[in-house]
Scaffold this motif. Sequence first.
Motif, PDB file in Angstrom:
ATOM      1  N   GLU A   1     107.439 -51.823  38.916  1.00 36.46           N
ATOM      2  CA  GLU A   1     105.655 -51.541  38.737  1.00 36.46           C
ATOM      3  C   GLU A   1     104.391 -51.821  39.739  1.00 36.46           C
ATOM      4  OE1 GLU A   1     103.632 -56.905  37.763  1.00 36.46           O
ATOM      5  OE2 GLU A   1     105.837 -56.366  38.396  1.00 36.46           O
ATOM      6  N   VAL A   2     103.326 -51.145  38.653  1.00 32.43           N
ATOM      7  CA  VAL A   2     102.275 -51.108  39.685  1.00 32.43           C
ATOM      8  C   VAL A   2     101.929 -51.888  40.363  1.00 32.43           C
ATOM      9  CG1 VAL A   2      99.787 -49.555  39.651  1.00 32.43           C
ATOM     10  CG2 VAL A   2     102.068 -48.873  37.909  1.00 32.43           C
ATOM     11  N   VAL A   3     100.903 -51.809  41.718  1.00 26.09           N
ATOM     12  CA  VAL A   3     100.218 -52.925  42.108  1.00 26.09           C
ATOM     13  C   VAL A   3      98.982 -52.686  42.647  1.00 26.09           C
ATOM     14  CG1 VAL A   3     100.330 -54.161  44.384  1.00 26.09           C
ATOM     15  CG2 VAL A   3     102.602 -53.820  42.824  1.00 26.09           C
ATOM     16  N   ARG A   4      98.395 -51.323  42.954  1.00 20.30           N
ATOM     17  CA  ARG A   4      97.261 -50.692  43.036  1.00 20.30           C
ATOM     18  C   ARG A   4      97.072 -49.685  43.014  1.00 20.30           C
ATOM     19  NH1 ARG A   4      95.153 -51.331  48.925  1.00 20.30           N
ATOM     20  NH2 ARG A   4      92.805 -50.637  48.877  1.00 20.30           N
ATOM     21  N   VAL A   5      96.275 -49.029  41.991  1.00 16.27           N
ATOM     22  CA  VAL A   5      95.348 -47.617  41.871  1.00 16.27           C
ATOM     23  C   VAL A   5      94.629 -47.180  43.090  1.00 16.27           C
ATOM     24  CG1 VAL A   5      94.854 -46.034  40.658  1.00 16.27           C
ATOM     25  CG2 VAL A   5      96.969 -47.537  39.716  1.00 16.27           C
ATOM     26  N   PHE A   6      95.758 -46.198  43.659  1.00 21.47           N
ATOM     27  CA  PHE A   6      94.309 -45.863  45.075  1.00 21.47           C
ATOM     28  C   PHE A   6      93.313 -44.577  43.778  1.00 21.47           C
ATOM     29  CE2 PHE A   6      97.295 -47.305  47.165  1.00 21.47           C
ATOM     30  CZ  PHE A   6      96.386 -48.209  48.265  1.00 21.47           C
ATOM     31  N   PRO A   7      92.555 -43.773  44.761  1.00 21.59           N
ATOM     32  CA  PRO A   7      91.552 -42.245  44.011  1.00 21.59           C
ATOM     33  C   PRO A   7      92.643 -41.453  44.711  1.00 21.59           C
ATOM     34  CG  PRO A   7      90.285 -43.616  45.993  1.00 21.59           C
ATOM     35  CD  PRO A   7      91.581 -44.246  45.373  1.00 21.59           C
ATOM     36  N   HIS A   8      92.560 -39.994  43.667  1.00 25.54           N
ATOM     37  CA  HIS A   8      93.330 -38.789  44.504  1.00 25.54           C
ATOM     38  C   HIS A   8      94.631 -38.983  43.830  1.00 25.54           C
ATOM     39  CE1 HIS A   8      89.375 -37.835  45.789  1.00 25.54           C
ATOM     40  NE2 HIS A   8      89.206 -38.592  46.561  1.00 25.54           N
ATOM     41  N   GLY A   9      94.832 -39.846  43.372  1.00 30.35           N
ATOM     42  CA  GLY A   9      96.578 -39.441  42.558  1.00 30.35           C
ATOM     43  C   GLY A   9      97.836 -41.168  43.457  1.00 30.35           C
TER      44      GLY A   9
END
Length: 194
Positions: free
Chosen positions: A142-150
Amino acid sequence: MADIKGISPTLCMHQILLKDEAKLVRQPQRRLNPPMMDVVKKEVLKLLHLVEVEHRAYCTIKSFNLQMSEAGLHSKLQLQELEEIRNDAYENASIYKARTRAWHDNMISRRVFQVGEKFLLFQNRLRLFSGKLRSKWMGPYEVVRVFPHGAIEIKCLKSGKVLKVNGQRLKHYHEGIEIGEVGTLHLVDPIYED
């Protein structure tokens, strides 16, 4: 040799330096069998013909290149033309590469990751025993956090372990796909009539 007019003995006379303990031995003349003699004769004639052709070519080139300065200028011009053609080809290749790169970049589908979505993770670790038929995808995560640059921070649903991975290693996990009604089709052997 001294009695032959026009030939200097210094050009035709030579010495073979031998060691002091060397013994001179006269070897018998070797003769070729008739079939081999024909083959050798053909080869010698071929070589003589090649020498004659090379001599004719040399004489022709020598007669054409009497004016060496013009020939040098002409060769310089040809080299400059070749350099221009090479530069044009290099520019065309770079333009082609840029267009191809732009076209491929446009074909890449951008993935959008939302917090809470489920994904499978590609397992690219070294395996000693290759499970050819085993799945290379682990999960679901499950996605917890999305950072920039992938970069994506994911959490394993089974163990609760949190990982930070590259977004290219993820693919969507589709759960709850319902299988509809399954129909059956009975096959019978055909009957042939004589």
